[in-house]
Design a protein around this motif. Structure first.
Motif, PDB file in Angstrom:
ATOM      1  N   HIS A 325      17.225 -24.237  23.186  1.00 16.05           N
ATOM      2  CA  HIS A 325      16.321 -22.889  23.467  1.00 16.05           C
ATOM      3  C   HIS A 325      16.298 -22.214  22.319  1.00 16.05           C
ATOM      4  O   HIS A 325      16.039 -21.514  22.106  1.00 16.05           O
ATOM      5  CB  HIS A 325      16.268 -22.482  25.326  1.00 16.05           C
ATOM      6  CG  HIS A 325      15.918 -22.845  26.162  1.00 16.05           C
ATOM      7  ND1 HIS A 325      14.244 -23.131  26.218  1.00 16.05           N
ATOM      8  CD2 HIS A 325      16.459 -23.486  27.187  1.00 16.05           C
ATOM      9  CE1 HIS A 325      14.606 -23.740  27.959  1.00 16.05           C
ATOM     10  NE2 HIS A 325      15.376 -23.891  28.519  1.00 16.05           N
ATOM     11  N   LEU A 326      17.489 -22.191  21.613  1.00 17.17           N
ATOM     12  CA  LEU A 326      17.796 -21.370  20.548  1.00 17.17           C
ATOM     13  C   LEU A 326      16.600 -21.345  19.572  1.00 17.17           C
ATOM     14  O   LEU A 326      17.082 -20.413  18.504  1.00 17.17           O
ATOM     15  CB  LEU A 326      19.252 -21.764  20.249  1.00 17.17           C
ATOM     16  CG  LEU A 326      20.830 -21.513  20.718  1.00 17.17           C
ATOM     17  CD1 LEU A 326      21.796 -22.042  20.222  1.00 17.17           C
ATOM     18  CD2 LEU A 326      20.441 -20.063  20.942  1.00 17.17           C
ATOM     19  N   TYR A 327      16.005 -22.070  19.524  1.00 17.45           N
ATOM     20  CA  TYR A 327      14.849 -22.804  18.196  1.00 17.45           C
ATOM     21  C   TYR A 327      13.367 -22.778  19.250  1.00 17.45           C
ATOM     22  O   TYR A 327      12.603 -23.150  18.726  1.00 17.45           O
ATOM     23  CB  TYR A 327      14.923 -24.199  18.144  1.00 17.45           C
ATOM     24  CG  TYR A 327      16.837 -24.106  17.760  1.00 17.45           C
ATOM     25  CD1 TYR A 327      16.708 -23.425  16.569  1.00 17.45           C
ATOM     26  CD2 TYR A 327      17.782 -25.114  18.837  1.00 17.45           C
ATOM     27  CE1 TYR A 327      18.455 -23.658  15.726  1.00 17.45           C
ATOM     28  CE2 TYR A 327      19.013 -24.966  17.274  1.00 17.45           C
ATOM     29  CZ  TYR A 327      19.421 -24.892  16.319  1.00 17.45           C
ATOM     30  OH  TYR A 327      20.479 -24.706  16.445  1.00 17.45           O
ATOM     31  N   ALA A 328      13.476 -21.944  20.380  1.00 18.15           N
ATOM     32  CA  ALA A 328      12.218 -21.429  20.840  1.00 18.15           C
ATOM     33  C   ALA A 328      11.109 -21.249  19.937  1.00 18.15           C
ATOM     34  O   ALA A 328       9.724 -20.989  19.852  1.00 18.15           O
ATOM     35  CB  ALA A 328      12.386 -21.287  22.307  1.00 18.15           C
ATOM     36  N   ASP A 329      11.486 -19.965  18.707  1.00 20.27           N
ATOM     37  CA  ASP A 329      10.065 -19.142  18.249  1.00 20.27           C
ATOM     38  C   ASP A 329      10.158 -20.074  16.988  1.00 20.27           C
ATOM     39  O   ASP A 329       9.143 -19.322  16.745  1.00 20.27           O
ATOM     40  CB  ASP A 329      11.492 -18.265  17.722  1.00 20.27           C
ATOM     41  CG  ASP A 329      11.467 -17.138  18.624  1.00 20.27           C
ATOM     42  OD1 ASP A 329      11.229 -17.294  19.984  1.00 20.27           O
ATOM     43  OD2 ASP A 329      12.805 -16.705  18.572  1.00 20.27           O
ATOM     44  N   LEU A 330      10.367 -21.542  16.845  1.00 19.77           N
ATOM     45  CA  LEU A 330      10.460 -22.148  16.044  1.00 19.77           C
ATOM     46  C   LEU A 330       8.631 -22.660  15.958  1.00 19.77           C
ATOM     47  O   LEU A 330       8.936 -23.659  17.051  1.00 19.77           O
ATOM     48  CB  LEU A 330      11.109 -22.937  15.571  1.00 19.77           C
ATOM     49  CG  LEU A 330      12.722 -22.704  14.812  1.00 19.77           C
ATOM     50  CD1 LEU A 330      13.757 -23.401  14.470  1.00 19.77           C
ATOM     51  CD2 LEU A 330      12.531 -21.976  13.233  1.00 19.77           C
ATOM     52  N   LEU A 331       7.920 -22.440  15.291  1.00 16.27           N
ATOM     53  CA  LEU A 331       6.742 -23.236  15.877  1.00 16.27           C
ATOM     54  C   LEU A 331       6.315 -25.054  15.936  1.00 16.27           C
ATOM     55  O   LEU A 331       5.385 -25.480  16.158  1.00 16.27           O
ATOM     56  CB  LEU A 331       5.724 -22.941  15.201  1.00 16.27           C
ATOM     57  CG  LEU A 331       5.128 -21.049  15.370  1.00 16.27           C
ATOM     58  CD1 LEU A 331       4.785 -20.890  13.697  1.00 16.27           C
ATOM     59  CD2 LEU A 331       5.240 -20.812  16.191  1.00 16.27           C
ATOM     60  N   MET A 332       7.624 -25.374  14.756  1.00 16.14           N
ATOM     61  CA  MET A 332       6.639 -27.162  14.943  1.00 16.14           C
ATOM     62  C   MET A 332       7.648 -28.051  15.954  1.00 16.14           C
ATOM     63  O   MET A 332       9.230 -28.051  16.031  1.00 16.14           O
ATOM     64  CB  MET A 332       8.011 -27.515  13.346  1.00 16.14           C
ATOM     65  CG  MET A 332       6.898 -26.805  11.845  1.00 16.14           C
ATOM     66  SD  MET A 332       7.842 -27.032  10.833  1.00 16.14           S
ATOM     67  CE  MET A 332       7.724 -29.383  10.860  1.00 16.14           C
ATOM     68  N   LYS A 333       6.720 -27.913  17.102  1.00 16.04           N
ATOM     69  CA  LYS A 333       7.417 -28.581  18.349  1.00 16.04           C
ATOM     70  C   LYS A 333       7.221 -29.861  17.936  1.00 16.04           C
ATOM     71  O   LYS A 333       6.185 -30.507  18.063  1.00 16.04           O
ATOM     72  CB  LYS A 333       7.181 -28.133  19.559  1.00 16.04           C
ATOM     73  CG  LYS A 333       6.785 -26.210  19.840  1.00 16.04           C
ATOM     74  CD  LYS A 333       6.508 -26.395  21.257  1.00 16.04           C
ATOM     75  CE  LYS A 333       6.739 -24.741  21.528  1.00 16.04           C
ATOM     76  NZ  LYS A 333       6.168 -24.512  23.217  1.00 16.04           N
ATOM     77  N   VAL A 334       7.858 -30.759  18.805  1.00 19.04           N
ATOM     78  CA  VAL A 334       7.452 -32.238  18.458  1.00 19.04           C
ATOM     79  C   VAL A 334       5.843 -32.616  19.562  1.00 19.04           C
ATOM     80  O   VAL A 334       6.168 -32.306  20.737  1.00 19.04           O
ATOM     81  CB  VAL A 334       8.852 -33.043  19.508  1.00 19.04           C
ATOM     82  CG1 VAL A 334       8.507 -34.606  19.335  1.00 19.04           C
ATOM     83  CG2 VAL A 334       9.737 -32.803  18.513  1.00 19.04           C
TER      84      VAL A 334
END
Length: 334
Positions: A325-334
């Motif tokens: 969840h720490l990277y939830a703000d990143l837009l590049m979801k798999v």
């Protein structure tokens, strides 16, 4: 992940294995492997490591990849063929020719009642490897020399007459008799003396370089993983939480669990295979396996409210996949 199965030696998608534990009336479902996905390119040999603590699901995953354990659901495609649907001896022989296991204990590879030379020769005969013009001694002399082994060293000897390191090299030689494209090595150096581990690890690297053999290397030991791997996947309670190039994952880990492993000195652990009939978990393992949300939330120094409520998604960060969840703000979801 690229789903073009024509370009993949191995394509694993959403692979899941669920066990039920506890009394009949109050059984608990354990996701020993939970929606695991990865692939290995057809024309780019590599050593791909799956690493994690005892009870992370590594050996269960290995048994499914070898066709020894049926998944609850998910896909395993080897050269485009679904190995979970193999139902005849011809297809099974083709698969076991292509994919060979190397086990933790080399003494379990060979029958204690048979000479090692006979076991190697019989394996070659069973897979129709030996030319009709070759007798046992000439075949084994030529074959063993590829691995820096001498026929005279093994002639007339039984498994108990070899050291663990010698026998593991012979175990690898046995696995390669069928000329496989993929080796699945489950903790192959954990029972070998430290002085001999490097020779076995170097053999894997040479096999990739000289014979284009792919290796799935399964271990709890991050030091050997760093030395041998091209890519690494970190498993936690059935989930791959971080995956990417080994230098990036281990030199600059993103997931808090990988960071913890990186800081820890893991003691050697002999991990028992999880059997279909029974699974025994420690209190911590059961608590984490059954936790809602992130399985690492109880030990994570970066815990947030959402971590205990929702399973994290996978995100692409710096050429790797991170499930946090720490990277939830990143837009590049798999």
């Amino acid at each position: 992940m690229n789903d073009d199965k024509n370009n993949k030696l191995l394509l694993v998608k959403d692979l899941t294995k669920i066990f039920s534990i506890g009394p009949v009336l109050s059984k608990v479902k354990i996701f020993a492997v939970n929606k695991v996905s990865f692939d290995i390119d057809l024309n780019k040999p590599e050593i791909f490591t799956i690493a994690g603590e005892s009870g992370s699901g590594k050996s269960t995953l290995a048994r499914m990849l070898l066709g020894l354990l049926k998944p609850t659901y998910g896909t395993i495609l080897y050269k485009g063929k679904d190995i979970t649907q193999i139902n005849n001896s011809k297809s099974w022989k083709w698969f076991t020719t292509e994919v060979q296991p190397i086990f933790q204990n080399p003494f379990e590879t060979f029958s204690p009642l048979n000479k090692v030379e006979d076991y190697l020769y019989d394996t070659a005969k069973n897979y129709n490897i030996i030319p009709k013009t070759k007798d046992k001694s000439s075949f084994l002399k030529e074959y063993l020399s590829i691995f820096g082994l001498s026929y005279d060293e093994i002639k007339g000897r039984y498994p108990h007459e070899f050291s663990g390191g010698q026998l593991q090299r012979l175990s690898i030689a046995r696995a390669l008799i069928t000329n496989p494209s993929l080796l699945i090595a489950d903790e192959p150096v954990s029972m070998i003396d430290a002085s001999l581990r490097m020779s076995v690890l170097n053999l894997f690297k040479e096999l990739k370089k000289q014979f284009n053999v792919n290796v799935i290397y399964i271990t709890h030991d991050l030091s050997t993983a760093y030395y041998i791997s091209d890519r690494i996947a970190i498993m936690l309670r059935g989930n791959i939480v971080e995956m990417g190039p080994v230098e990036k994952v281990l030199e600059n880990p993103l997931h808090p669990y990988t960071q913890l492993l990186r800081k820890s000195i893991l003691e050697p652990i002999i991990e028992k295979s999880i059997m279909e009939e029974e699974i025994k978990l420690s209190v911590l393992e059961e608590k984490e396996f059954t936790a809602i949300g992130c399985k690492f939330s109880g030990r994570c120094p970066n815990i947030m409210d959402i971590c205990k409520k929702k399973e994290p998604q996978e995100y692409v960060v710096d050429d790797r996949i991170v499930k946090c969840h720490l990277y939830a703000d990143l837009l590049m979801k798999v």
